[in-house]
Write an enzyme that holds these catalytic residues in place. Structure first.
Site, PDB file in Angstrom:
ATOM      1  CG  ASP A   1      -1.673   1.167   1.499  1.00  0.00           C
ATOM      2  OD1 ASP A   1      -2.208   1.719   0.526  1.00  0.00           O
ATOM      3  OD2 ASP A   1      -1.777   1.576   2.672  1.00  0.00           O
TER       4      ASP A   1
ATOM      5  CG  ASP B   1      -1.573   7.641   0.561  1.00  0.00           C
ATOM      6  OD1 ASP B   1      -0.515   8.165   0.164  1.00  0.00           O
ATOM      7  OD2 ASP B   1      -2.638   7.723  -0.089  1.00  0.00           O
TER       8      ASP B   1
HETATM    9 MG   LIG Z   1      -2.865   3.173   3.482  1.00  0.00          MG
END
Ligand SMILES: [Mg+2]
Length: 188
Positions: free
Chosen positions: A9, A11
């Site tokens: 992922d 962020d």
């Molecule tokens: Mg995230």
């Protein structure tokens, strides 16, 4: 030892999340502590390294598609400068209510990765994220899941999710993987 696939992922894992906002410009893209060191270490252990990111700000009309691309070019150049590697970045630009097939926990981005990297075996991969949707995507495909702690909004949901491992940062995950790789090579 053959390198295994790694899904990341973005962020809250590679860069700091902007609470209540989206990263629109490179100057807002701030790497998490030691994330660049982590990506250099992970590059020795994993292939391909794939980023899968939900960027609903595009579908909401808050960010232009081109701005996301610019941010990713910035991320990739900094990672490369630091001796790391990200082999491909996929992102879902759709609004959460659009019902697309790519917004995590849907599996569209993972299947696109499998098209681009036909040798990729999901069951050999790790999925690293800070959200329930990351853990759900990874576990749907039989991946090992690593939760980066810190998303307090989802803490209660994640507490109930049977993830294999919890880490404080991507760097902690990289240290764990390096130790695991060295102990398994000693056992060979
Ligand atoms: Mg995230």
């Amino acid at each position: 030892m053959a390198k295994r696939p790694l899904f990341l992922d973005r962020d809250g894992v590679i860069n700091k999340r902007l609470k209540g906002d989206y990263v629109r410009y490179p100057h807002q893209f701030v790497f998490e502590n030691r994330a660049l060191d982590a990506l250099r270490t992970l590059a020795e252990l994993f292939y391909p390294i794939i980023v899968v990111s939900n960027q609903a700000g595009v579908g909401k009309g808050l960010i232009a598609l081109e701005d996301v691309e610019v941010v990713h070019q910035y991320m990739l150049s900094k990672v490369e400068d630091a001796g790391g590697r990200i082999d491909k970045v996929y992102f879902c630009p759709h609004h959460p209510e659009e019902g697309c097939l790519c917004r995590k926990p849907a599996l569209g981005m993972a299947y696109r990765a499998q098209c681009d990297f036909p040798e990729l075996i999901f069951e050999e991969a790790w999925m690293v994220g800070d959200s329930l949707s990351d853990m759900q995507m990874g576990s749907s495909l039989g991946m090992r899941t690593a939760l980066i702690l810190g998303k307090e909004e989802e803490a209660a949901l994640l507490e109930a999710f049977p993830v294999a491992r919890r880490f404080h940062s991507l760097w902690d995950f990289a240290v764990y993987c390096r130790a695991e790789a060295s102990s398994s090579s000693e056992n060979c």
